[in-house]
Design a protein around this motif. Structure first.
Motif, PDB file in Angstrom:
ATOM      1  N   ALA A   1      -1.576  17.834  -5.196  1.00  0.00           N
ATOM      2  CA  ALA A   1      -1.436  18.940  -4.252  1.00  0.00           C
ATOM      3  C   ALA A   1      -0.983  18.400  -2.902  1.00  0.00           C
ATOM      4  CB  ALA A   1      -2.771  19.672  -4.109  1.00  0.00           C
ATOM      5  N   GLY A   2      -0.240  19.221  -2.188  1.00  0.00           N
ATOM      6  CA  GLY A   2       0.174  18.846  -0.845  1.00  0.00           C
ATOM      7  C   GLY A   2       1.417  17.985  -0.775  1.00  0.00           C
ATOM      8  N   LEU A   3       2.115  17.781  -1.900  1.00  0.00           N
ATOM      9  CA  LEU A   3       3.354  17.004  -1.846  1.00  0.00           C
ATOM     10  C   LEU A   3       4.420  17.766  -1.062  1.00  0.00           C
ATOM     11  CD1 LEU A   3       3.815  15.490  -5.431  1.00  0.00           C
ATOM     12  CD2 LEU A   3       3.212  14.290  -3.319  1.00  0.00           C
ATOM     13  N   GLU A   4       5.170  17.034  -0.281  1.00  0.00           N
ATOM     14  CA  GLU A   4       6.250  17.655   0.489  1.00  0.00           C
ATOM     15  C   GLU A   4       7.315  18.204  -0.460  1.00  0.00           C
ATOM     16  OE1 GLU A   4       9.562  16.381   3.898  1.00  0.00           O
ATOM     17  OE2 GLU A   4       8.003  14.975   3.229  1.00  0.00           O
TER      18      GLU A   4
ATOM     19  N   LYS B   1       0.824  -1.204   0.000  1.00  0.00           N
ATOM     20  CA  LYS B   1       0.000   0.000   0.000  1.00  0.00           C
ATOM     21  C   LYS B   1       0.870   1.270   0.000  1.00  0.00           C
ATOM     22  CE  LYS B   1      -4.235  -1.614   0.075  1.00  0.00           C
ATOM     23  NZ  LYS B   1      -5.194  -1.296  -1.018  1.00  0.00           N
ATOM     24  N   ARG B   2       1.924   1.221   0.782  1.00  0.00           N
ATOM     25  CA  ARG B   2       2.819   2.391   0.851  1.00  0.00           C
ATOM     26  C   ARG B   2       3.424   2.680  -0.519  1.00  0.00           C
ATOM     27  NH1 ARG B   2       8.235   3.333   1.582  1.00  0.00           N
ATOM     28  NH2 ARG B   2       8.702   1.086   1.717  1.00  0.00           N
ATOM     29  N   LEU B   3       3.923   1.653  -1.184  1.00  0.00           N
ATOM     30  CA  LEU B   3       4.517   1.847  -2.500  1.00  0.00           C
ATOM     31  C   LEU B   3       3.470   2.278  -3.531  1.00  0.00           C
ATOM     32  CD1 LEU B   3       7.059  -1.107  -2.851  1.00  0.00           C
ATOM     33  CD2 LEU B   3       7.470   1.221  -2.075  1.00  0.00           C
ATOM     34  N   GLN B   4       2.281   1.731  -3.401  1.00  0.00           N
ATOM     35  CA  GLN B   4       1.225   2.076  -4.354  1.00  0.00           C
ATOM     36  C   GLN B   4       0.886   3.566  -4.277  1.00  0.00           C
ATOM     37  OE1 GLN B   4      -2.678   0.255  -3.696  1.00  0.00           O
ATOM     38  NE2 GLN B   4      -2.898  -0.050  -5.921  1.00  0.00           N
ATOM     39  N   GLU B   5       0.785   4.096  -3.065  1.00  0.00           N
ATOM     40  CA  GLU B   5       0.472   5.518  -2.900  1.00  0.00           C
ATOM     41  C   GLU B   5       1.592   6.406  -3.458  1.00  0.00           C
ATOM     42  OE1 GLU B   5      -0.311   6.169   1.195  1.00  0.00           O
ATOM     43  OE2 GLU B   5      -2.180   4.991   1.216  1.00  0.00           O
ATOM     44  N   LEU B   6       2.824   6.034  -3.172  1.00  0.00           N
ATOM     45  CA  LEU B   6       3.956   6.818  -3.686  1.00  0.00           C
ATOM     46  C   LEU B   6       4.016   6.757  -5.214  1.00  0.00           C
ATOM     47  CD1 LEU B   6       6.684   5.806  -1.064  1.00  0.00           C
ATOM     48  CD2 LEU B   6       5.587   8.046  -1.293  1.00  0.00           C
ATOM     49  N   PHE B   7       3.766   5.578  -5.753  1.00  0.00           N
ATOM     50  CA  PHE B   7       3.838   5.444  -7.208  1.00  0.00           C
ATOM     51  C   PHE B   7       2.720   6.233  -7.893  1.00  0.00           C
ATOM     52  CE2 PHE B   7       2.443   3.194 -11.075  1.00  0.00           C
ATOM     53  CZ  PHE B   7       3.561   3.451 -11.864  1.00  0.00           C
ATOM     54  N   GLU B   8       1.552   6.307  -7.280  1.00  0.00           N
ATOM     55  CA  GLU B   8       0.467   7.096  -7.869  1.00  0.00           C
ATOM     56  C   GLU B   8       0.862   8.570  -7.982  1.00  0.00           C
ATOM     57  OE1 GLU B   8      -2.886   6.292  -5.415  1.00  0.00           O
ATOM     58  OE2 GLU B   8      -3.353   4.364  -6.374  1.00  0.00           O
ATOM     59  N   GLY B   9       1.603   9.058  -6.993  1.00  0.00           N
ATOM     60  CA  GLY B   9       2.105  10.432  -7.081  1.00  0.00           C
ATOM     61  C   GLY B   9       3.076  10.603  -8.244  1.00  0.00           C
ATOM     62  N   VAL B  10       3.941   9.597  -8.448  1.00  0.00           N
ATOM     63  CA  VAL B  10       4.888   9.641  -9.573  1.00  0.00           C
ATOM     64  C   VAL B  10       4.128   9.640 -10.895  1.00  0.00           C
ATOM     65  CG1 VAL B  10       6.693   8.346 -10.774  1.00  0.00           C
ATOM     66  CG2 VAL B  10       6.755   8.549  -8.283  1.00  0.00           C
ATOM     67  N   SER B  11       3.127   8.770 -11.011  1.00  0.00           N
ATOM     68  CA  SER B  11       2.351   8.684 -12.251  1.00  0.00           C
ATOM     69  C   SER B  11       1.634   9.995 -12.548  1.00  0.00           C
ATOM     70  CB  SER B  11       1.330   7.543 -12.154  1.00  0.00           C
ATOM     71  OG  SER B  11       1.981   6.292 -12.087  1.00  0.00           O
ATOM     72  N   ASP B  12       1.082  10.622 -11.517  1.00  0.00           N
ATOM     73  CA  ASP B  12       0.391  11.898 -11.724  1.00  0.00           C
ATOM     74  C   ASP B  12       1.360  12.971 -12.240  1.00  0.00           C
ATOM     75  OD1 ASP B  12      -1.985  10.795 -10.916  1.00  0.00           O
ATOM     76  OD2 ASP B  12      -1.856  11.529  -8.848  1.00  0.00           O
ATOM     77  N   ILE B  13       2.572  12.967 -11.724  1.00  0.00           N
ATOM     78  CA  ILE B  13       3.564  13.953 -12.192  1.00  0.00           C
ATOM     79  C   ILE B  13       3.885  13.714 -13.664  1.00  0.00           C
ATOM     80  CG2 ILE B  13       5.970  14.701 -11.971  1.00  0.00           C
ATOM     81  CD1 ILE B  13       5.710  14.233  -8.956  1.00  0.00           C
TER      82      ILE B  13
END
Length: 381
Positions: free
Chosen positions: A260-263, A241-253
């Motif tokens: 929004a709200g990325l550190e 789950k942790r990797l899935q959430e991080l990867f979704e952020g990469v895909s969106d970029i």
């Protein structure tokens, strides 16, 4: 009577001076063979008399007669007395040179021109030409400046097409792997090398001169990939789950829709801080193995040209990243092994482009030898 000899001596001296003076200003004519002076140097006419002589009375005077005219002017014969020195003996005994104590007469007094007074042409003609300065020769002990390394910039090592292809391959792999716990568990050991390569290539994209569409967000991609590898992976849904959430952020970029709200990522983050060297080495081993097993003949080299060039580009860029001093191998020997792999990988691309299978084999042998020698010394460090 004692004063008589002194009077006679003084009278004789005055008489001699009068004769000399009369000879200098008298009426003797120049020789007919002597050229007549011209201009300002022409002597006065024969019948011209000095102004003082013209002022003398018409009454003839004796040559050695001392007398005073009506204006109070004293004369010795026809010569005014003020033409004589008051102390003739002192003047005659003075041996000081006219030009000064060093005996050098000023140039102006001698009728000579100084350099500043001479025409420019005369100065140029008399001034010796300045010899050209001999260029300084480098000392034999001074090494020649090192030539700038060419062909190893990020843009040259990893063409944009190969960068895009590798990013696409990693995205497809992660998309499939983190989509479920089962897929994640079965492919978990393959994730770290892929994610480390993603982080390293994101930093390469940020530093490239040739821009990519997501270059302004490359630091966020690098930071998200870094977080995916920040701890050893464990089987099960937690890390999946942790990797899935991080990867979704990469895909969106990559889809040009940064969440929004990325550190905010660090402005500068070295390769060593973003990607573990051991994981990058695994991707390099994969590239070498693929080239070795897939390209076994000239025909295979020709038919799989694009794949061979891509794997060689990845091998070259990761080998250069491995020499980053942040990894702790800041010595010439280690950099020498890394640079040898970079050069060999470039030779693979060149030989592949030209269909030179012998050149391809020689370059592959250099890769294998360099990696083996490096691992034998540094693998356990």
């Amino acid at each position: 009577m004692a004063a008589m000899p002194r009077l006679l001596t003084t009278t004789g001296l005055l008489f001699s001076l009068a004769v000399v003076t009369s000879g200098c200003t008298g009426g003797s004519q120049p020789s007919a063979s002597t050229p007549a002076p011209t201009g300002a140097e022409a002597p006065p006419a024969e019948d011209a008399q000095p102004a003082a002589t013209a002022a003398a009375p018409a009454k003839p005077r004796e040559r050695n007669e001392v007398w005073t005219d009506e204006k109070g002017q004293k004369w010795f014969g026809n010569v005014p007395m003020d033409a004589f020195f008051d102390q003739p003996y002192e003047v005659a005994s003075n041996a000081t040179a006219i030009g000064g104590p060093n005996g050098a007469a000023p140039a102006a007094a001698m009728g000579e021109q100084t350099t500043a007074q001479q025409p420019a042409e005369a100065v140029a003609a008399t001034t010796p030409a300045t010899e050209p300065a001999t260029p300084a020769q480098p000392s034999p002990d001074t090494p020649a400046p090192a030539a700038a390394a060419g062909g190893d910039s990020w843009d040259q090592l990893l063409p944009l097409a190969d960068l895009d292809e590798e990013i696409k391959s990693i995205r497809n792999f992660l998309q499939e792997t983190v989509s479920s716990v089962g897929n994640y568990n079965s492919s978990m050991m393959m994730i770290p090398p892929k994610v480390a390569t993603l982080a390293a290539l994101a930093e390469v994209a940020r530093q490239r001169q040739e821009s990519v569409s997501w270059k302004e967000d490359a630091a966020w991609v690098r930071d998200l990939a870094k977080k995916m590898n920040e701890s050893p992976l464990q089987r099960g849904p937690k890390d999946q789950k942790r990797l899935q959430e991080l990867f979704e952020g990469v895909s969106d970029i990559f889809n040009r829709s940064k969440p929004a709200g990325l550190e905010e990522p660090p402005a500068e983050d070295s390769f060593a801080e973003s990607a573990e060297l051991r994981s990058l080495m695994k991707r390099m081993e994969e590239a070498e193995k693929t080239l070795k097993t897939e390209i076994g003949s000239a025909d295979a080299l020709a038919s799989k040209k694009t794949m061979a060039q891509h794997e060689a580009a990845i091998l070259a860029v990761l080998a250069k990243i491995a020499t980053d001093k942040g990894y702790g191998y800041d010595d010439d020997e280690f950099r020498g092994y890394g640079n040898a792999v970079v050069e060999a990988a470039q030779a693979i691309r060149t030989s592949t482009e030209g269909g030179d299978f012998s050149g391809f084999e020689a370059a592959m042998s250099k890769v294998a030898t360099s990696c083996q020698n490096c691992h034998s010394k540094y693998k356990n460090d």
